[in-house]
Scaffold this motif. Structure first.
Motif, PDB file in Angstrom:
ATOM      1  N   UNK A 158       0.788  -1.225   0.000  1.00  0.00           N
ATOM      2  CA  UNK A 158       0.000   0.000   0.000  1.00  0.00           C
ATOM      3  C   UNK A 158       0.816   1.270   0.000  1.00  0.00           C
ATOM      4  N   UNK A 159       2.113   1.163   0.311  1.00  0.00           N
ATOM      5  CA  UNK A 159       2.969   2.340   0.344  1.00  0.00           C
ATOM      6  C   UNK A 159       3.659   2.608  -0.985  1.00  0.00           C
ATOM      7  N   UNK A 160       3.492   1.689  -1.940  1.00  0.00           N
ATOM      8  CA  UNK A 160       4.114   1.895  -3.238  1.00  0.00           C
ATOM      9  C   UNK A 160       3.437   3.077  -3.938  1.00  0.00           C
ATOM     10  N   UNK A 161       4.219   4.014  -4.380  1.00  0.00           N
ATOM     11  CA  UNK A 161       3.671   5.189  -5.026  1.00  0.00           C
ATOM     12  C   UNK A 161       4.714   6.283  -5.140  1.00  0.00           C
ATOM     13  N   UNK A 162       4.341   7.437  -5.660  1.00  0.00           N
ATOM     14  CA  UNK A 162       5.300   8.520  -5.927  1.00  0.00           C
ATOM     15  C   UNK A 162       6.135   8.944  -4.719  1.00  0.00           C
ATOM     16  N   UNK A 219       8.800   6.304  -4.257  1.00  0.00           N
ATOM     17  CA  UNK A 219       9.731   6.286  -5.386  1.00  0.00           C
ATOM     18  C   UNK A 219      10.658   7.505  -5.351  1.00  0.00           C
ATOM     19  N   UNK A 220      10.101   8.672  -5.044  1.00  0.00           N
ATOM     20  CA  UNK A 220      10.927   9.884  -4.981  1.00  0.00           C
ATOM     21  C   UNK A 220      11.953   9.795  -3.850  1.00  0.00           C
ATOM     22  N   UNK A 231      13.303   7.036  -2.576  1.00  0.00           N
ATOM     23  CA  UNK A 231      14.352   6.095  -2.960  1.00  0.00           C
ATOM     24  C   UNK A 231      15.262   6.691  -4.028  1.00  0.00           C
ATOM     25  N   UNK A 232      14.678   7.441  -4.969  1.00  0.00           N
ATOM     26  CA  UNK A 232      15.492   8.097  -6.004  1.00  0.00           C
ATOM     27  C   UNK A 232      16.502   9.046  -5.379  1.00  0.00           C
ATOM     28  N   UNK A 233      16.044   9.860  -4.439  1.00  0.00           N
ATOM     29  CA  UNK A 233      16.944  10.825  -3.792  1.00  0.00           C
ATOM     30  C   UNK A 233      18.036  10.116  -3.006  1.00  0.00           C
ATOM     31  N   UNK A 234      17.650   9.038  -2.305  1.00  0.00           N
ATOM     32  CA  UNK A 234      18.642   8.293  -1.526  1.00  0.00           C
ATOM     33  C   UNK A 234      19.702   7.695  -2.438  1.00  0.00           C
ATOM     34  N   UNK A 235      19.280   7.108  -3.542  1.00  0.00           N
ATOM     35  CA  UNK A 235      20.235   6.482  -4.461  1.00  0.00           C
ATOM     36  C   UNK A 235      21.100   7.515  -5.171  1.00  0.00           C
ATOM     37  N   UNK A 236      20.566   8.711  -5.377  1.00  0.00           N
ATOM     38  CA  UNK A 236      21.393   9.794  -5.934  1.00  0.00           C
ATOM     39  C   UNK A 236      22.468  10.220  -4.933  1.00  0.00           C
TER      40      UNK A 236
END
Length: 306
Positions: free
Chosen positions: A102-106, A109-110, A112-117
């Motif tokens: 239920x937590x999958x969503x923008x 995703x945003x 995780x994107x910032x963390x991986x950057x």
């Protein structure tokens, strides 16, 4: 007292795997080698660590104490690695988290994107699972932390953050009840329902609410996929029960409606950021957990209030 961490590792794997044979298969050695290492460890420590004569591994109180020591030591090494990572700026490593579908969503995703950057050298494993399995993964140190719904209390699991998110009746906007502000459990149970399976905490809470009202839940569709449950509601085949943020896009587009359910159990559901007790986070883990706390959970709350 001299403690051999290498031998404790054999005890740990035997305990985690459930038997010496399973541990031997995992470690790719003979079962007799595992047994011998544990026996030598018991001699060094001076007390039995397992209950002998049983096929499955069952720890004595001393065995539990040794396992707790080993896990604390491993966590300390992980913390040291994280600190050295920050010092060296090499920023390499691996992060494992568990999260409900239920937590999958923008918002996720945003984050995780910032963390991986920010930590391009760190690999990431995200396990999408139910809260019951998440608890096991946390207890066995298979994941660093998890985000899930209303977990059953466990002395070795702590909540580092929680937020209230009510469960709502989710239905097609053309449904006859879609314009209501609220509905009763009796009205809900009279409708065709599409619900999560009985292993999910959301479903367990719905079942408990029904029983407390003298009712029985009999869903026409049961699934571990929130996407499928939402599809049943979109097709006007059934009502589902979820936090509103799980279908925020469909609510925003006007395809689905969320109606409050008049029962206290479903109005006081908590979302938790969970970790094993005494597990210390290195800086990069603390940062990811904090970003999820700030960006993911508050977004869930704001969606549920729309």
């Amino acid at each position: 007292m001299k403690v051999n961490d290498h031998r404790i590792h054999f005890l740990y794997e035997a305990w985690r795997s459930g038997s010496m044979r399973a541990a031997a298969d995992l470690l790719e050695i003979a079962p007799s080698s595992v047994s011998r290492q544990i026996a030598q460890l018991e001699t060094e420590i001076g007390t039995p660590l397992i209950e002998h004569g049983r096929r499955e591994i069952s720890l004595t109180d001393a065995g539990h104490a040794v396992i707790d020591y080993y896990r604390a030591r491993q966590t300390g090494l992980e913390l040291l690695e994280g600190q050295l990572l920050e010092i060296s700026t090499a920023r390499t490593g691996h992060v494992e988290i568990a999260i409900g579908e239920g937590f999958l969503g923008p918002a996720l995703y945003d984050t995780l994107d910032d963390f991986m950057d920010d930590y391009s050298g760190i690999s990431l494993t995200v396990s999408v699972t139910d809260t019951t399995k998440m608890m096991r993964l946390l207890l066995e140190d298979e994941v660093h932390f998890g985000v899930g719904f209303h977990p059953v209390s466990h002395p070795q699991i702590v909540s580092r953050y929680r937020a209230t998110v009510p469960l709502m009746a989710i239905m097609n906007t053309e449904h006859s009840l879609s314009q209501r502000r609220s509905m009763t459990m009796e009205e809900l149970c009279a409708e065709p329902l599409a619900l999560m399976g009985p292993n999910f905490r959301i479903r367990q809470m719905i079942d408990e609410a029904a029983i407390n009202n003298g009712l029985m839940i009999s869903p026409v569709v049961t699934s571990n996929s929130i996407a499928l449950l939402a599809r049943m509601a979109l097709a006007d085949r059934a009502i589902t029960v979820l936090p509103a943020f799980s279908v925020s896009a469909e609510l925003a587009s006007g395809q689905l409606s969320a109606v409050s359910i008049q029962t206290p159990q479903l109005q006081s559901v908590y979302v938790h950021l969970l970790a094993r007790r005494n597990r210390r986070f290195p800086a990069h883990l603390s940062e990811l957990a904090d970003q999820i706390r700030k960006r993911l959970l508050p977004s869930a709350l704001s969606s549920s209030n729309e």
